[in-house]
Design an enzyme around this catalytic site. Structure first.
Site, PDB file in Angstrom:
ATOM      1  N   CYS A   1      38.964  44.041  38.941  1.00  0.00           N
ATOM      2  CA  CYS A   1      37.563  44.228  38.514  1.00  0.00           C
ATOM      3  C   CYS A   1      36.904  45.488  39.056  1.00  0.00           C
ATOM      4  CB  CYS A   1      36.758  43.011  38.908  1.00  0.00           C
ATOM      5  SG  CYS A   1      37.449  41.505  38.231  1.00  0.00           S
TER       6      CYS A   1
ATOM      7  N   ASN B   1      29.024  44.682  40.152  1.00  0.00           N
ATOM      8  CA  ASN B   1      30.317  45.093  40.709  1.00  0.00           C
ATOM      9  C   ASN B   1      30.248  46.487  41.317  1.00  0.00           C
ATOM     10  OD1 ASN B   1      31.587  42.719  40.251  1.00  0.00           O
ATOM     11  ND2 ASN B   1      32.967  43.434  38.656  1.00  0.00           N
TER      12      ASN B   1
ATOM     13  N   GLY C   1      40.390  46.747  45.801  1.00  0.00           N
ATOM     14  CA  GLY C   1      41.308  46.814  44.662  1.00  0.00           C
ATOM     15  C   GLY C   1      41.019  45.655  43.734  1.00  0.00           C
TER      16      GLY C   1
ATOM     17  N   ALA D   1      34.978  46.502  56.625  1.00  0.00           N
ATOM     18  CA  ALA D   1      35.751  47.744  56.441  1.00  0.00           C
ATOM     19  C   ALA D   1      37.237  47.414  56.354  1.00  0.00           C
ATOM     20  CB  ALA D   1      35.488  48.688  57.604  1.00  0.00           C
TER      21      ALA D   1
ATOM     22  N   LYS E   1      38.269  48.898  37.726  1.00  0.00           N
ATOM     23  CA  LYS E   1      37.993  49.019  36.291  1.00  0.00           C
ATOM     24  C   LYS E   1      36.484  49.181  36.030  1.00  0.00           C
ATOM     25  CE  LYS E   1      38.145  45.040  33.995  1.00  0.00           C
ATOM     26  NZ  LYS E   1      36.860  44.781  33.346  1.00  0.00           N
TER      27      LYS E   1
HETATM   28  C1  UGA Z   1      34.807  40.810  42.033  1.00  0.00           C
HETATM   29  C2  UGA Z   1      33.359  40.343  42.276  1.00  0.00           C
HETATM   30  O1  UGA Z   1      33.177  40.012  43.654  1.00  0.00           O
HETATM   31  C3  UGA Z   1      33.018  39.127  41.407  1.00  0.00           C
HETATM   32  O2  UGA Z   1      31.658  38.780  41.569  1.00  0.00           O
HETATM   33  C4  UGA Z   1      33.282  39.497  39.935  1.00  0.00           C
HETATM   34  O3  UGA Z   1      33.012  38.413  39.065  1.00  0.00           O
HETATM   35  C5  UGA Z   1      34.723  39.915  39.779  1.00  0.00           C
HETATM   36  O4  UGA Z   1      34.984  41.055  40.637  1.00  0.00           O
HETATM   37  C6  UGA Z   1      34.936  40.284  38.330  1.00  0.00           C
HETATM   38  O5  UGA Z   1      34.298  41.230  37.853  1.00  0.00           O
HETATM   39  O6  UGA Z   1      35.653  39.566  37.614  1.00  0.00           O
HETATM   40  P1  UGA Z   1      37.234  39.957  42.866  1.00  0.00           P
HETATM   41  O7  UGA Z   1      37.743  41.232  42.274  1.00  0.00           O
HETATM   42  O8  UGA Z   1      37.901  38.685  42.513  1.00  0.00           O
HETATM   43  O9  UGA Z   1      35.676  39.759  42.461  1.00  0.00           O
HETATM   44  O10 UGA Z   1      37.320  40.101  44.438  1.00  0.00           O
HETATM   45  P2  UGA Z   1      36.339  40.437  45.653  1.00  0.00           P
HETATM   46  O11 UGA Z   1      36.314  39.301  46.579  1.00  0.00           O
HETATM   47  O12 UGA Z   1      35.054  40.964  45.169  1.00  0.00           O
HETATM   48  O13 UGA Z   1      37.163  41.617  46.371  1.00  0.00           O
HETATM   49  C7  UGA Z   1      37.398  42.852  45.717  1.00  0.00           C
HETATM   50  C8  UGA Z   1      38.053  43.831  46.672  1.00  0.00           C
HETATM   51  O14 UGA Z   1      37.152  44.234  47.679  1.00  0.00           O
HETATM   52  C9  UGA Z   1      39.275  43.275  47.402  1.00  0.00           C
HETATM   53  O15 UGA Z   1      40.283  44.265  47.405  1.00  0.00           O
HETATM   54  C10 UGA Z   1      38.784  43.014  48.808  1.00  0.00           C
HETATM   55  O16 UGA Z   1      39.799  43.123  49.776  1.00  0.00           O
HETATM   56  C11 UGA Z   1      37.764  44.126  48.965  1.00  0.00           C
HETATM   57  N1  UGA Z   1      36.708  43.845  49.946  1.00  0.00           N
HETATM   58  C12 UGA Z   1      35.802  42.846  49.720  1.00  0.00           C
HETATM   59  C13 UGA Z   1      36.608  44.630  51.085  1.00  0.00           C
HETATM   60  O17 UGA Z   1      37.417  45.552  51.315  1.00  0.00           O
HETATM   61  N2  UGA Z   1      35.591  44.383  51.970  1.00  0.00           N
HETATM   62  C14 UGA Z   1      34.673  43.411  51.765  1.00  0.00           C
HETATM   63  O18 UGA Z   1      33.752  43.262  52.610  1.00  0.00           O
HETATM   64  C15 UGA Z   1      34.788  42.609  50.614  1.00  0.00           C
END
Ligand code: UGA
Length: 430
Positions: A260, A208, A257, A252, A263
């Protein structure tokens, strides 16, 4: 296999439902009566695409039982997963109160060889702590084994991620428990990484933290692009096409947020500090993320002259699409900053509005995406819901006081908005 899952949050519920759908006998345990009632009726307490259908199926075929008893679940299972929450405590370290309490309950119920699996995200060393709890209760070493099996599913694609993982990490100290865990996960595919408990615990934080670092890196680049006239979309493409770097998580935006990344990045910093390492890189990752949203809002403010008395149409409240989760959502920072500066927000989200209403009952909420733009001086896109993709810029313009748009997710086509007469702004491009 007989499996118990303690805790029916995202991780626990999705894992339990998937294990049940694969033919295991699963008991999912929670202590929240409201959640239990919903689950027994086949209604997932969280929004997750596809989950309701599978939940109903495994309840109907009897593979899944919902219970409030850790004791009964432990007694009738060979493998017991701990999947309770580990929210950040005030010092940034994860709060292990729930994990500790459940470990005690499990320990008190063990009366035959049982594998106790930590699925919650926990700091390195927690497996040892759980082992100690079980030993202290008087369970002989031959009757239990503590395993770390971190979860990598994403909200919004949780079922797919669980069914098709890139890897399954099993941190274990004895081969019998390793064999059982490998067997349980066999139908899922993905590379199986069997390691020691501490390494498995660290893999979760490392993953993460690294993903958050990738996003903060590209967001820092977006600032340089805005200053220099380059375009972060093309820069990210050129960067990510190198297989060693990879294209994913280089989008970008206004920052990361959710429940996960914030935190776990905080946790990584705090755990490192406790171990005696000052993880400056992760501190910068955190800071870039905080600044990214504030910088975006400064650009909006500069364009409008001031936010005082201005009306802002806000599209998207969930921290990302396909979820109703608003934990550490950037939309909430936007709402609060705009209010602090005297502006008024009118928001719309396909499913997360009720959750935001609970913490911000006094802003305006629209019934449709278009209605969020009524009388607005600016339209901000904070979450890239697919249903926002083909909205008609002309319809927004007809409702707004001024045709100004700030696309916080680089989601819309600039030309479409410009052609409709909009002043279009986005992250990482002039
Ligand atoms: C994240 C991890 O991707 C999972 O592998 C992990 O299991 C999970 O946390 C956890 O620890 O439980 P999640 O928080 O559901 O998953 O969402 P993501 O798809 O990773 O996105 C997280 C944040 O990053 C979002 O706010 C999203 O908008 C942002 N993001 C994501 C970006 O700004 N740019 C990106 O290229 C990708």
């Amino acid at each position: 296999m007989k499996v118990a899952v303690i805790g029916t949050g995202y991780v626990g519920l999705v894992s339990g439902v998937v294990f049940a759908d694969l033919g295991n006998e699963v008991i999912c345990v929670d202590r929240d009566p409201e959640k239990l009632a919903k689950l027994r009726a086949g209604i997932p307490p969280i929004y997750e695409p596809g989950l309701e259908e599978v939940l109903k199926r495994v309840l109907a075929n009897g593979n899944l039982v919902i219970s409030d008893s850790v004791r009964e679940a432990t007694k009738s299972s060979e493998i017991v997963f701990i999947a309770v929450g580990t929210p950040a405590a005030h010092d940034g370290t994860p709060d292990l109160t729930a994990v500790t309490a459940v470990a005690h309950e499990i320990a008190a119920a063990i009366d035959k060889p049982t594998i106790v699996v930590n699925k919650s995200t926990v700091p390195v060393g927690t497996g040892e702590m759980v082992e100690q709890i079980i030993r202290t209760v008087g369970v002989p070493d031959a009757n239990f084994s503590v395993v770390s099996n971190p979860e990598f599913l994403r909200e919004g694609s949780a079922l797919k991620d669980t069914l098709h993982p890139d890897r399954v990490v099993i941190g274990v100290s004895d081969s019998a428990a390793a064999d059982k865990m490998v067997e349980l996960h066999k139908p899922l595919g993905g590379e199986v990484i069997v390691t020691d408990v501490k390494s498995a615990e660290l893999i979760k934080y490392a993953s993460n933290s690294f993903l958050a670092m990738k996003i903060s890196f590209v967001n820092a680049l977006s600032r340089i692009c805005e200053m220099s006239g380059a375009n972060v979309g093309d820069v990210a493409r050129g960067l990510g096409t190198d297989h060693r770097i990879g294209k994913q998580f280089l989008q970008a935006g206004i920052g990361w947020g959710g429940s996960c990344f914030p935190k776990d990045v905080q946790g990584m910093i705090a755990i490192s500090e406790l171990l005696g390492y000052d993880f400056q890189l992760m501190k910068a990752v955190w800071d870039i993320n905080r600044q990214q949203t504030l910088h975006f809002l400064r650009r909006v403010e500069q364009r409008l002259g001031s936010l005082a008395g201005k009306r802002v149409g806000l599209l998207g409240l969930a921290f990302k699409p396909n979820t109703d989760d608003i934990r550490d959502a950037k939309s909430v920072v936007i709402i609060e900053e705009i209010a602090r500066k005297g502006g008024k927000v009118r928001a719309y989200d396909p499913i997360a509005m009720d959750n935001v209403k609970r913490i911000h009952p006094n802003i305006e909420y629209a019934d449709t995406a278009y209605a969020a733009a009524d009388d607005a001086d600016v339209l901000i896109l904070a979450t890239e819901w697919e249903e926002f993709r083909d909205l008609d810029p002309a319809q927004f313009k007809a409702r707004m006081r001024q045709p100004i748009v700030f696309d916080g997710r680089r989601f819309w086509d600039r030309q479409c908005f410009v052609a409709a007469g909009f002043d279009y702004h986005t992250v990482g491009a002039i």
